[in-house]
Write a protein that holds these residues in place. Structure first.
Motif, PDB file in Angstrom:
ATOM      1  N   MET A  73     111.123  75.532 -21.417  1.00 48.04           N
ATOM      2  CA  MET A  73     109.711  75.867 -21.555  1.00 48.04           C
ATOM      3  C   MET A  73     109.016  74.816 -22.418  1.00 48.04           C
ATOM      4  SD  MET A  73     108.019  79.251 -23.340  1.00 48.04           S
ATOM      5  CE  MET A  73     108.853  80.379 -22.241  1.00 48.04           C
ATOM      6  N   VAL A  74     109.620  74.506 -23.548  1.00 46.20           N
ATOM      7  CA  VAL A  74     109.025  73.508 -24.442  1.00 46.20           C
ATOM      8  C   VAL A  74     109.156  72.116 -23.830  1.00 46.20           C
ATOM      9  CG1 VAL A  74     109.094  72.505 -26.755  1.00 46.20           C
ATOM     10  CG2 VAL A  74     109.494  74.949 -26.445  1.00 46.20           C
ATOM     11  N   LEU A  75     110.301  71.816 -23.224  1.00 49.95           N
ATOM     12  CA  LEU A  75     110.496  70.495 -22.635  1.00 49.95           C
ATOM     13  C   LEU A  75     109.472  70.226 -21.533  1.00 49.95           C
ATOM     14  CD1 LEU A  75     113.945  68.939 -21.890  1.00 49.95           C
ATOM     15  CD2 LEU A  75     112.024  68.520 -20.360  1.00 49.95           C
ATOM     16  N   GLY A  76     109.262  71.222 -20.681  1.00 50.70           N
ATOM     17  CA  GLY A  76     108.323  71.034 -19.577  1.00 50.70           C
ATOM     18  C   GLY A  76     106.879  70.907 -20.018  1.00 50.70           C
ATOM     19  N   HIS A  77     106.545  71.497 -21.164  1.00 52.47           N
ATOM     20  CA  HIS A  77     105.155  71.483 -21.639  1.00 52.47           C
ATOM     21  C   HIS A  77     104.985  70.652 -22.906  1.00 52.47           C
ATOM     22  CE1 HIS A  77     103.473  74.773 -19.045  1.00 52.47           C
ATOM     23  NE2 HIS A  77     104.771  75.032 -18.911  1.00 52.47           N
ATOM     24  N   SER A  78     105.972  69.841 -23.243  1.00 50.30           N
ATOM     25  CA  SER A  78     105.957  69.164 -24.541  1.00 50.30           C
ATOM     26  C   SER A  78     104.704  68.315 -24.752  1.00 50.30           C
ATOM     27  CB  SER A  78     107.213  68.310 -24.702  1.00 50.30           C
ATOM     28  OG  SER A  78     107.328  67.376 -23.639  1.00 50.30           O
ATOM     29  N   ALA A  79     104.318  67.552 -23.741  1.00 44.82           N
ATOM     30  CA  ALA A  79     103.145  66.693 -23.896  1.00 44.82           C
ATOM     31  C   ALA A  79     101.888  67.523 -24.141  1.00 44.82           C
ATOM     32  CB  ALA A  79     102.979  65.815 -22.659  1.00 44.82           C
ATOM     33  N   GLU A  80     101.745  68.607 -23.366  1.00 47.22           N
ATOM     34  CA  GLU A  80     100.549  69.441 -23.522  1.00 47.22           C
ATOM     35  C   GLU A  80     100.582  70.242 -24.822  1.00 47.22           C
ATOM     36  OE1 GLU A  80      97.726  69.448 -21.748  1.00 47.22           O
ATOM     37  OE2 GLU A  80      98.689  67.702 -20.838  1.00 47.22           O
ATOM     38  N   ILE A  81     101.771  70.595 -25.283  1.00 44.27           N
ATOM     39  CA  ILE A  81     101.862  71.277 -26.574  1.00 44.27           C
ATOM     40  C   ILE A  81     101.370  70.363 -27.691  1.00 44.27           C
ATOM     41  CG2 ILE A  81     103.501  72.155 -28.300  1.00 44.27           C
ATOM     42  CD1 ILE A  81     105.134  73.300 -25.966  1.00 44.27           C
ATOM     43  N   ILE A  82     101.776  69.101 -27.634  1.00 40.34           N
ATOM     44  CA  ILE A  82     101.310  68.145 -28.651  1.00 40.34           C
ATOM     45  C   ILE A  82      99.802  67.941 -28.530  1.00 40.34           C
ATOM     46  CG2 ILE A  82     101.516  65.784 -29.506  1.00 40.34           C
ATOM     47  CD1 ILE A  82     103.936  67.586 -30.088  1.00 40.34           C
ATOM     48  N   ALA A 132     113.165  79.611 -34.515  1.00 39.25           N
ATOM     49  CA  ALA A 132     112.431  79.148 -35.695  1.00 39.25           C
ATOM     50  C   ALA A 132     111.419  78.067 -35.328  1.00 39.25           C
ATOM     51  CB  ALA A 132     113.418  78.626 -36.736  1.00 39.25           C
ATOM     52  N   ALA A 133     111.838  77.134 -34.458  1.00 37.74           N
ATOM     53  CA  ALA A 133     110.953  76.022 -34.094  1.00 37.74           C
ATOM     54  C   ALA A 133     109.738  76.507 -33.318  1.00 37.74           C
ATOM     55  CB  ALA A 133     111.730  74.983 -33.288  1.00 37.74           C
ATOM     56  N   VAL A 134     109.939  77.389 -32.331  1.00 36.50           N
ATOM     57  CA  VAL A 134     108.787  77.839 -31.543  1.00 36.50           C
ATOM     58  C   VAL A 134     107.885  78.754 -32.365  1.00 36.50           C
ATOM     59  CG1 VAL A 134     109.935  77.549 -29.322  1.00 36.50           C
ATOM     60  CG2 VAL A 134     110.101  79.742 -30.494  1.00 36.50           C
ATOM     61  N   ALA A 135     108.460  79.515 -33.316  1.00 40.45           N
ATOM     62  CA  ALA A 135     107.630  80.347 -34.181  1.00 40.45           C
ATOM     63  C   ALA A 135     106.711  79.482 -35.038  1.00 40.45           C
ATOM     64  CB  ALA A 135     108.513  81.234 -35.060  1.00 40.45           C
ATOM     65  N   LEU A 136     107.234  78.369 -35.527  1.00 39.72           N
ATOM     66  CA  LEU A 136     106.412  77.459 -36.328  1.00 39.72           C
ATOM     67  C   LEU A 136     105.412  76.703 -35.459  1.00 39.72           C
ATOM     68  CD1 LEU A 136     109.149  76.099 -38.766  1.00 39.72           C
ATOM     69  CD2 LEU A 136     107.257  77.642 -39.313  1.00 39.72           C
ATOM     70  N   LEU A 137     105.796  76.392 -34.217  1.00 40.27           N
ATOM     71  CA  LEU A 137     104.840  75.755 -33.310  1.00 40.27           C
ATOM     72  C   LEU A 137     103.654  76.672 -33.031  1.00 40.27           C
ATOM     73  CD1 LEU A 137     107.061  73.960 -30.630  1.00 40.27           C
ATOM     74  CD2 LEU A 137     105.351  72.879 -32.100  1.00 40.27           C
ATOM     75  N   ALA A 138     103.894  77.983 -33.037  1.00 35.86           N
ATOM     76  CA  ALA A 138     102.833  78.932 -32.716  1.00 35.86           C
ATOM     77  C   ALA A 138     101.697  78.908 -33.726  1.00 35.86           C
ATOM     78  CB  ALA A 138     103.407  80.346 -32.625  1.00 35.86           C
ATOM     79  N   ILE A 139     101.949  78.416 -34.951  1.00 38.23           N
ATOM     80  CA  ILE A 139     100.875  78.358 -35.943  1.00 38.23           C
ATOM     81  C   ILE A 139     100.050  77.083 -35.787  1.00 38.23           C
ATOM     82  CG2 ILE A 139     102.208  79.769 -37.542  1.00 38.23           C
ATOM     83  CD1 ILE A 139     102.778  77.256 -39.178  1.00 38.23           C
ATOM     84  N   ARG A 140     100.384  76.290 -34.782  1.00 38.72           N
ATOM     85  CA  ARG A 140      99.630  75.086 -34.403  1.00 38.72           C
ATOM     86  C   ARG A 140      99.586  74.053 -35.537  1.00 38.72           C
ATOM     87  NH1 ARG A 140      93.861  75.630 -31.187  1.00 38.72           N
ATOM     88  NH2 ARG A 140      93.907  73.579 -30.169  1.00 38.72           N
ATOM     89  N   PRO A 141     100.754  73.545 -35.930  1.00 35.32           N
ATOM     90  CA  PRO A 141     100.786  72.527 -36.983  1.00 35.32           C
ATOM     91  C   PRO A 141     100.207  71.209 -36.472  1.00 35.32           C
ATOM     92  CG  PRO A 141     102.935  72.726 -35.984  1.00 35.32           C
ATOM     93  CD  PRO A 141     102.094  73.810 -35.371  1.00 35.32           C
ATOM     94  N   PRO A 142      99.774  70.335 -37.357  1.00 42.48           N
ATOM     95  CA  PRO A 142      99.262  69.036 -36.911  1.00 42.48           C
ATOM     96  C   PRO A 142     100.384  68.226 -36.251  1.00 42.48           C
ATOM     97  CG  PRO A 142      99.470  69.103 -39.306  1.00 42.48           C
ATOM     98  CD  PRO A 142      99.671  70.493 -38.819  1.00 42.48           C
ATOM     99  N   PRO A 143      99.999  67.198 -35.464  1.00 44.75           N
ATOM    100  CA  PRO A 143     100.976  66.465 -34.631  1.00 44.75           C
ATOM    101  C   PRO A 143     102.243  65.975 -35.318  1.00 44.75           C
ATOM    102  CG  PRO A 143      98.772  65.869 -33.985  1.00 44.75           C
ATOM    103  CD  PRO A 143      98.620  66.768 -35.188  1.00 44.75           C
ATOM    104  N   PRO A 144     102.215  65.440 -36.535  1.00 44.50           N
ATOM    105  CA  PRO A 144     103.497  65.000 -37.102  1.00 44.50           C
ATOM    106  C   PRO A 144     104.511  66.136 -37.186  1.00 44.50           C
ATOM    107  CG  PRO A 144     101.686  64.063 -38.347  1.00 44.50           C
ATOM    108  CD  PRO A 144     101.079  65.071 -37.415  1.00 44.50           C
ATOM    109  N   GLY A 145     104.064  67.281 -37.671  1.00 41.50           N
ATOM    110  CA  GLY A 145     104.948  68.429 -37.752  1.00 41.50           C
ATOM    111  C   GLY A 145     105.314  68.968 -36.389  1.00 41.50           C
ATOM    112  N   ALA A 146     104.346  68.973 -35.468  1.00 44.29           N
ATOM    113  CA  ALA A 146     104.603  69.471 -34.117  1.00 44.29           C
ATOM    114  C   ALA A 146     105.642  68.615 -33.408  1.00 44.29           C
ATOM    115  CB  ALA A 146     103.305  69.495 -33.314  1.00 44.29           C
ATOM    116  N   LEU A 147     105.599  67.312 -33.628  1.00 40.22           N
ATOM    117  CA  LEU A 147     106.592  66.426 -33.012  1.00 40.22           C
ATOM    118  C   LEU A 147     107.995  66.733 -33.524  1.00 40.22           C
ATOM    119  CD1 LEU A 147     104.693  63.001 -33.007  1.00 40.22           C
ATOM    120  CD2 LEU A 147     105.510  64.251 -31.003  1.00 40.22           C
TER     121      LEU A 147
END
Length: 210
Positions: A73-82, A132-147
């Protein structure tokens, strides 16, 4: 910048198809059908008739499904998530590269770790890391952290696709394990389709990856 012309796309597609057909033809001649195929299938059915074996196989299948669905899920949408976290063009491109590199690193690390640690522990640790990673992604961190978080999702995905075959081999006798993994591996196909599709449907519905 503009992409390659459609004619080049068609040539690449035809060349890829030709190479795949050639490899498949060579493989079918080099690896003959086993004479013990039916006997192995009977052994698998007998093994699954025992509740303990069936429950263990179902649990492994579920763990594999969860890890693969989340990872792809994350791999397929990684670019759009960033992009969703505010990334620019370079960071968006980096997202796809980071998760692919993370997957490779995770699979190698899990392979080395499996020499010393139980495969079940590696598989469950990969699920915990993904959660843990997707839970933290859900808070929409800035790109360095999101990467970094996207890369950790890649690590976890690479680890679980390495750990599960080892886990099947560890838990079951060899003749059964080989056949059983063909059933367990269906989780990869289902998760690989359902995970990215579910993320796309959810994003289309609410306009957010959270």
């Amino acid at each position: 910048c503009p992409g390659p012309p459609p004619r080049l796309h068609r040539r690449l597609a035809c060349a890829t198809a030709a190479v795949i057909c050639a490899i498949a033809a060579g493989f079918s001649r080099a690896v003959p059908e086993s004479e013990g195929r039916e006997q192995a299938a009977v052994s698998l059915r007998r093994a699954l008739a025992h509740d303990g074996v069936a429950r263990a196989a179902a649990a492994i299948w579920a763990v594999y499904l969860a890890g693969v669905a989340a990872g792809l899920m994350v791999l397929g949408h990684s670019a759009e998530i960033i992009r969703w976290t505010g990334g620019d063009g370079g960071e968006v491109t980096a997202g796809a590269m980071v998760i692919s590199a993370g997957s490779l690193a995770g699979s190698l690390a899990a392979g080395v770790a499996s020499l010393r640690l139980p495969s079940a522990r590696i598989a469950l640790a990969s699920l915990a890391l993904t959660a843990a990673a997707v839970a933290l992604l859900a808070i929409r961190p800035p790109p360095p952290g999101a990467l970094i978080l996207v890369g950790l999702c890649g690590n976890a995905y690479g680890a679980i696709i390495t750990a599960i075959p080892n886990l099947v081999a560890d838990r079951f006798d060899t003749p059964v394990a080989f056949r059983l993994f063909t059933l367990v591996f269906t989780a990869w196909g289902i998760g690989g389709l359902a995970g990215p599709l579910a993320a796309g449907v959810a994003y289309a519905a609410v306009g957010s990856y959270a």
